[in-house]
Design a protein around this motif. Structure first.
Motif, PDB file in Angstrom:
ATOM      1  N   UNK A   1       8.858  -4.156  -7.515  1.00 32.20           N
ATOM      2  CA  UNK A   1      10.187  -4.603  -7.063  1.00 32.20           C
ATOM      3  C   UNK A   1      10.566  -3.917  -5.755  1.00 32.20           C
ATOM      4  N   UNK A   2      10.264  -2.636  -5.621  1.00 38.13           N
ATOM      5  CA  UNK A   2      10.571  -1.901  -4.405  1.00 38.13           C
ATOM      6  C   UNK A   2       9.825  -2.492  -3.214  1.00 38.13           C
ATOM      7  N   UNK A   3       8.582  -2.866  -3.409  1.00 37.38           N
ATOM      8  CA  UNK A   3       7.777  -3.454  -2.335  1.00 37.38           C
ATOM      9  C   UNK A   3       8.372  -4.779  -1.881  1.00 37.38           C
ATOM     10  N   UNK A   4       8.701  -5.632  -2.830  1.00 36.79           N
ATOM     11  CA  UNK A   4       9.278  -6.930  -2.483  1.00 36.79           C
ATOM     12  C   UNK A   4      10.635  -6.772  -1.795  1.00 36.79           C
ATOM     13  N   UNK A   5      11.416  -5.789  -2.232  1.00 35.24           N
ATOM     14  CA  UNK A   5      12.717  -5.542  -1.617  1.00 35.24           C
ATOM     15  C   UNK A   5      12.560  -5.198  -0.136  1.00 35.24           C
ATOM     16  N   UNK A   6      11.598  -4.358   0.171  1.00 33.59           N
ATOM     17  CA  UNK A   6      11.361  -3.971   1.559  1.00 33.59           C
ATOM     18  C   UNK A   6      10.915  -5.170   2.394  1.00 33.59           C
ATOM     19  N   UNK A   7      10.074  -6.013   1.817  1.00 33.54           N
ATOM     20  CA  UNK A   7       9.622  -7.211   2.522  1.00 33.54           C
ATOM     21  C   UNK A   7      10.769  -8.198   2.733  1.00 33.54           C
ATOM     22  N   UNK A   8      11.670  -8.282   1.757  1.00 30.23           N
ATOM     23  CA  UNK A   8      12.834  -9.151   1.905  1.00 30.23           C
ATOM     24  C   UNK A   8      13.672  -8.751   3.115  1.00 30.23           C
ATOM     25  N   UNK A   9      13.880  -7.463   3.286  1.00 30.94           N
ATOM     26  CA  UNK A   9      14.695  -6.984   4.400  1.00 30.94           C
ATOM     27  C   UNK A   9      14.054  -7.329   5.738  1.00 30.94           C
ATOM     28  N   UNK A  10      12.738  -7.326   5.782  1.00 31.17           N
ATOM     29  CA  UNK A  10      12.031  -7.711   7.016  1.00 31.17           C
ATOM     30  C   UNK A  10      12.283  -9.189   7.321  1.00 31.17           C
ATOM     31  N   UNK A  11      12.208 -10.026   6.293  1.00 29.37           N
ATOM     32  CA  UNK A  11      12.438 -11.463   6.476  1.00 29.37           C
ATOM     33  C   UNK A  11      13.891 -11.744   6.842  1.00 29.37           C
ATOM     34  N   UNK A  12      14.821 -11.053   6.204  1.00 27.73           N
ATOM     35  CA  UNK A  12      16.244 -11.283   6.471  1.00 27.73           C
ATOM     36  C   UNK A  12      16.613 -10.989   7.922  1.00 27.73           C
ATOM     37  N   UNK A  13      15.825 -10.155   8.593  1.00 28.36           N
ATOM     38  CA  UNK A  13      16.112  -9.791   9.980  1.00 28.36           C
ATOM     39  C   UNK A  13      15.575 -10.808  10.988  1.00 28.36           C
ATOM     40  N   UNK A  14      15.009 -11.901  10.492  1.00 28.57           N
ATOM     41  CA  UNK A  14      14.514 -12.938  11.392  1.00 28.57           C
ATOM     42  C   UNK A  14      15.678 -13.555  12.167  1.00 28.57           C
TER      43      UNK A  14
ATOM     44  N   UNK B   1       0.832  -1.205   0.000  1.00 23.01           N
ATOM     45  CA  UNK B   1       0.000   0.000   0.000  1.00 23.01           C
ATOM     46  C   UNK B   1       0.869   1.258   0.000  1.00 23.01           C
ATOM     47  N   UNK B   2       1.964   1.208   0.719  1.00 24.30           N
ATOM     48  CA  UNK B   2       2.860   2.357   0.817  1.00 24.30           C
ATOM     49  C   UNK B   2       3.639   2.607  -0.482  1.00 24.30           C
ATOM     50  N   UNK B   3       4.044   1.528  -1.167  1.00 26.84           N
ATOM     51  CA  UNK B   3       4.964   1.654  -2.298  1.00 26.84           C
ATOM     52  C   UNK B   3       4.330   1.643  -3.678  1.00 26.84           C
ATOM     53  N   UNK B   4       3.181   0.994  -3.826  1.00 24.12           N
ATOM     54  CA  UNK B   4       2.598   0.881  -5.169  1.00 24.12           C
ATOM     55  C   UNK B   4       2.078   2.225  -5.675  1.00 24.12           C
ATOM     56  N   UNK B   5       2.448   2.539  -6.887  1.00 31.62           N
ATOM     57  CA  UNK B   5       1.984   3.776  -7.544  1.00 31.62           C
ATOM     58  C   UNK B   5       1.391   3.422  -8.907  1.00 31.62           C
ATOM     59  N   UNK B   6       2.242   3.049  -9.840  1.00 26.35           N
ATOM     60  CA  UNK B   6       1.788   2.663 -11.180  1.00 26.35           C
ATOM     61  C   UNK B   6       0.887   1.427 -11.138  1.00 26.35           C
ATOM     62  N   UNK B   7       1.165   0.534 -10.214  1.00 26.59           N
ATOM     63  CA  UNK B   7       0.442  -0.742 -10.150  1.00 26.59           C
ATOM     64  C   UNK B   7      -0.460  -0.842  -8.917  1.00 26.59           C
ATOM     65  N   UNK B   8      -1.069   0.266  -8.562  1.00 32.24           N
ATOM     66  CA  UNK B   8      -1.898   0.309  -7.357  1.00 32.24           C
ATOM     67  C   UNK B   8      -3.113  -0.627  -7.438  1.00 32.24           C
TER      68      UNK B   8
END
Length: 475
Positions: A366-379, A289-296
């Protein structure tokens, strides 16, 4: 009266002829050694032949026990480097088919080259992570940090050029991939897999040395972010670059392979994280919701999927993410194809400075998935295993590398150093002893590289087990 349409037709014909000649160079069926067997009945194109030599090899098989994101994960569902590589291979090949269709319609490639680009990308996807050490990018960092500490003692750099030192200080799995493909798969001679020049070129994302590349975030062109070949493979790189007339530029399909890799792992990592319960729907929704613009419009589809699978209880998030992955990957693939087509001339000239996915209409996905990846990597579970992997790799290097500086390392006898030399894989030792004749490379550099070849080639579980045995933790 002048018929300007004739001039336009002439310009189009000149452009088509020029592009056909360029793709003929880029898709040339040339190898370092003449192919030993040619069969009249074989209808495969040259890159399908490359794929056949690769798919049953031991370096490919070892990828099944190498980390993608979750080190030493016991679940059979979670992706490894092998399953990831197979996914990239398929996505890249499918993108290649669309690009070929575009080029055929433009009459930029010969009809006889139909299928070549798709097959080339299929090969590139399979091999693109071949050089990654155990424990993935954390393993790369362990190797870099070891040499950063080791080279603080000046005697350990004695004889090494600046570039040879930087090869280790900036060690990268992509660079090791090129080395494996050129020299380290001992089949019958020093030519390793003897792949075609285009197959080797397509996996070189950063066509510069460890001195000229490695500009990181300051790079004005994506090809300058890291480096692409070690000192030991410099001549090989130069020959490929000259033969394909690349002039230290990326092969055009490298942009497509890079995009396929991004598309595959960005969405897949979140799917695996959902399967392991490392992320919840609220976080996923908030990030998109925060990152999508073109593909909202994808937000409505994400919400609809979660509602659809509500009755599946513990599997509802995984099923939602799995189906959403398919939707978003299709969107990213279409955007990458369009960006390549829109920037075709710049890409062919080597002047396109960005990654395709980041310059496309799907960059917000891609930006959205990148942010989610960083959350998972911090597990914490992931971080604990990565630290264990770091200690194992750093520890193995600290056992083997100092020993390589001793004159006893290759000598006969029952001393510790010679025993360590004998522990190294016999195929790597055979290559080192028989095919390592480059006089332009420092002798000690070759010894360090032998050890890196051995350790980087290990699977996660083997590296951990060997470290425990050599340290006396487990006998």
């Amino acid at each position: 009266m002048i018929n300007f349409s004739n001039y336009k037709n002439m310009e189009d014909k000149e452009k088509q002829d020029k592009e056909k000649q360029r793709w003929k160079e880029l898709l040339i069926d040339k190898t370092f050694r003449d192919k030993s067997a040619k069969h009249d009945f074989d209808g495969r194109n040259p890159f399908e032949g490359d794929y056949g030599r690769l798919i049953s090899s031991s370096p490919i098989r070892r990828l099944q026990d190498k980390t993608q994101v979750f080190p030493l994960e016991q679940s059979d569902f979670i992706r490894t480097r092998l399953t990831h590589s197979l996914e990239v291979s398929y996505i890249a090949s499918s993108i290649g088919l669309s690009i070929e269709k575009f080029l055929l319609e433009k009459q930029y490639i010969e009809d006889s080259h139909k299928g070549y680009i798709s097959s080339l990308l299929r090969v590139g996807g399979l091999i693109h992570d071949l050089g990654n050490p155990p424990f993935g990018h954390f393993g790369e960092e362990a190797i870099r940090n070891y040499f950063k500490d080791f080279f603080k003692q000046k005697e350990n750099t004695e004889g090494l050029t600046e570039q040879e030192q930087k090869d280790f200080l900036n060690f990268d799995g992509n660079v090791q991939t090129f080395r494996i493909l050129r020299k380290l798969h001992f089949f019958k001679d020093e030519y390793s897999f003897n792949l075609t020049y285009p197959s080797l070129a397509c996996i070189i994302k950063y066509p510069f040395s460890s001195i000229d590349g490695n500009k990181g975030k300051e790079a004005k062109h994506v090809a300058l972010k890291k480096f692409g070949f070690f000192s030991s493979e410099r001549k090989d790189f130069q020959e490929i670059s000259e033969e394909l007339n690349l002039k230290n530029q990326r092969h055009p399909v490298t942009y497509l392979l890079e995009a396929a890799d991004d598309i595959a792992f960005s969405a897949a990592d979140i799917e695996d994280g959902a399967k392991l319960g490392l992320i919840d729907f609220d976080i996923i929704w908030h990030v998109f919701e925060k990152n999508l613009t073109t593909n909202k419009d994808l937000l409505d589809q994400l919400n609809a999927l979660y509602t659809k699978f509500q009755s599946f209880q513990s599997e509802k998030l995984f099923l939602t993410v799995q189906n959403f992955r398919v939707l978003t990957q299709a969107r990213m693939i279409g955007a990458v194809i369009k960006t390549f087509q829109d920037n075709y001339d710049e890409i062919m000239a080597g002047n396109f400075p960005n990654e395709l996915i980041l310059d496309s209409e799907a960059s917000d996905i891609r930006k959205s998935y990148k942010e989610l990846q960083l959350i998972i990597f911090d597990n914490k579970k992931i971080m604990k295993t990565e630290i264990a992997g770091w200690e194992a790799l750093y520890g193995l290097l600290d056992i083997f590398i100092p020993a390589s500086r001793s004159e006893k390392f290759q000598a006969k006898g029952n001393n510790k150093e010679s025993r360590l030399y004998k522990i190294i894989s016999s195929s790597f030792r055979f290559i080192y002893e028989n095919y390592n004749k480059d006089e332009d490379v420092c002798a000690q550099y070759k010894k360090y590289q032998l050890i890196i070849d051995y350790i980087a080639g290990m699977t996660d579980s083997y590296a951990l087990e060997l470290y425990q045995k050599l340290k006396g933790i487990k006998i």
